[in-house]
Design an enzyme around this catalytic site. Structure first.
Site, PDB file in Angstrom:
ATOM      1  CB  SER A 296      14.377  13.632   5.950  1.00 26.49           C
ATOM      2  OG  SER A 296      13.872  14.863   4.911  1.00 26.49           O
TER       3      SER A 296
ATOM      4  CE1 TYR B  59      19.360  16.015   7.912  1.00 29.47           C
ATOM      5  CE2 TYR B  59      17.482  16.824   6.149  1.00 29.47           C
ATOM      6  CZ  TYR B  59      17.607  15.863   7.101  1.00 29.47           C
ATOM      7  OH  TYR B  59      16.335  15.358   7.797  1.00 29.47           O
TER       8      TYR B  59
END
Length: 264
Positions: free
Chosen positions: A140, A153
């Protein structure tokens, strides 16, 4: 160049979103495809929609480290040795550090980081012996520039960068390729399923996610990056890409911008 046609490709997180679109497009390109996720019924649906007779399904829970090693052995029984592993499975987070339990942090690391590297480490000896293999990791943009409410995350994605950069360096002479893919805002259900502090799902779509790139387009760009053996591929809008370069070259300015972000 990495050839997709006739390559044995193992794809995790294949039951929805980016993974589902990758499955369709890889099948169209002639890959011998193994689809994995937790929900077997959804995997079978995706398999039925693939335009290929060389698609297999294998249930997989990335949080179950012991079972993952057995799943690697099973995966190799379908079409032979794995040529390309696409680590696409994972979960996200939406809560502050103060509100997030350590159990949630551990789950994020177990699924996003340890799940991926367990598969890679188990497949690596055979790839080294054959002098052939490609590890593709869908991380990401928060693997480089993280934002509030995504502490665990982002940490799991940063960890993936650290591991796979070393894998690339250590096994360059073994012809082992590593591509790290960094999507920005992609219109999937990742924010619906993102964990809040107590471990329950957020159950709503982030506004930026709603306006994000389609999974179909994202999948096309990921496959292009694989075929071109890109070491890193930034996929998303101008805002996400600008954030990466801001962090790299002007970290103080990036830190200021992150503090002022209105994110959910």
């Amino acid at each position: 160049m990495t050839k997709i046609k006739d390559s044995v490709v193992w794809l995790t997180g294949a039951s929805s979103g980016i993974g589902e679109q990758l499955a369709y497009q890889l099948a169209e390109k002639g890959a011998k495809l193994i689809l994995s996720a937790r929900r077997m019924e959804e995997l079978e649906r995706v398999k039925e929609n693939c335009k290929s007779n060389t698609v297999a399904t294998l249930s997989l829970d990335l949080s179950d480290g012991f079972a993952l090693v057995q799943r690697v052995k099973e995966a190799c029984t379908f079409f032979g040795d794995i040529d390309i592993l696409i680590n696409n499975g994972g979960i996200s987070q939406r809560d502050t550090i103060l509100n997030t339990s350590l159990e949630v942090d551990r789950k994020l690391m177990e699924v996003n980081y340890f799940g991926s590297i367990t598969l890679s480490k188990a497949l690596l000896p055979a790839m080294v012996k054959r002098k052939k293999g490609h590890h593709v990791i869908v991380t990401s943009t928060v693997g480089i520039i993280n934002t509030p409410y995504r502490s665990g995350y982002g940490a799991s994605k940063h960890a993936l960068h650290g591991f796979y950069d070393v894998l690339r360096a250590e096994h360059y002479d073994d012809n082992i390729k590593v591509s790290i893919v960094l999507p920005g805002y992609i219109k999937t259900n990742i924010s619906y399923n993102a964990l809040i502090g107590d471990g329950s799902p957020q159950n709503r779509m982030d506004p930026e996610q709603e306006k994000g790139m389609s999974p179909d387009k994202c999948a096309r760009l990921i496959i292009k990056a694989i075929e071109e053996n890109k070491q890193e591929a930034y996929i998303g809008g101008l805002k996400e890409k600008a954030g990466i370069y801001l962090k790299r070259f002007w970290p103080t300015a990036a830190a200021t911008a992150i503090r002022k972000l209105r994110v959910t």
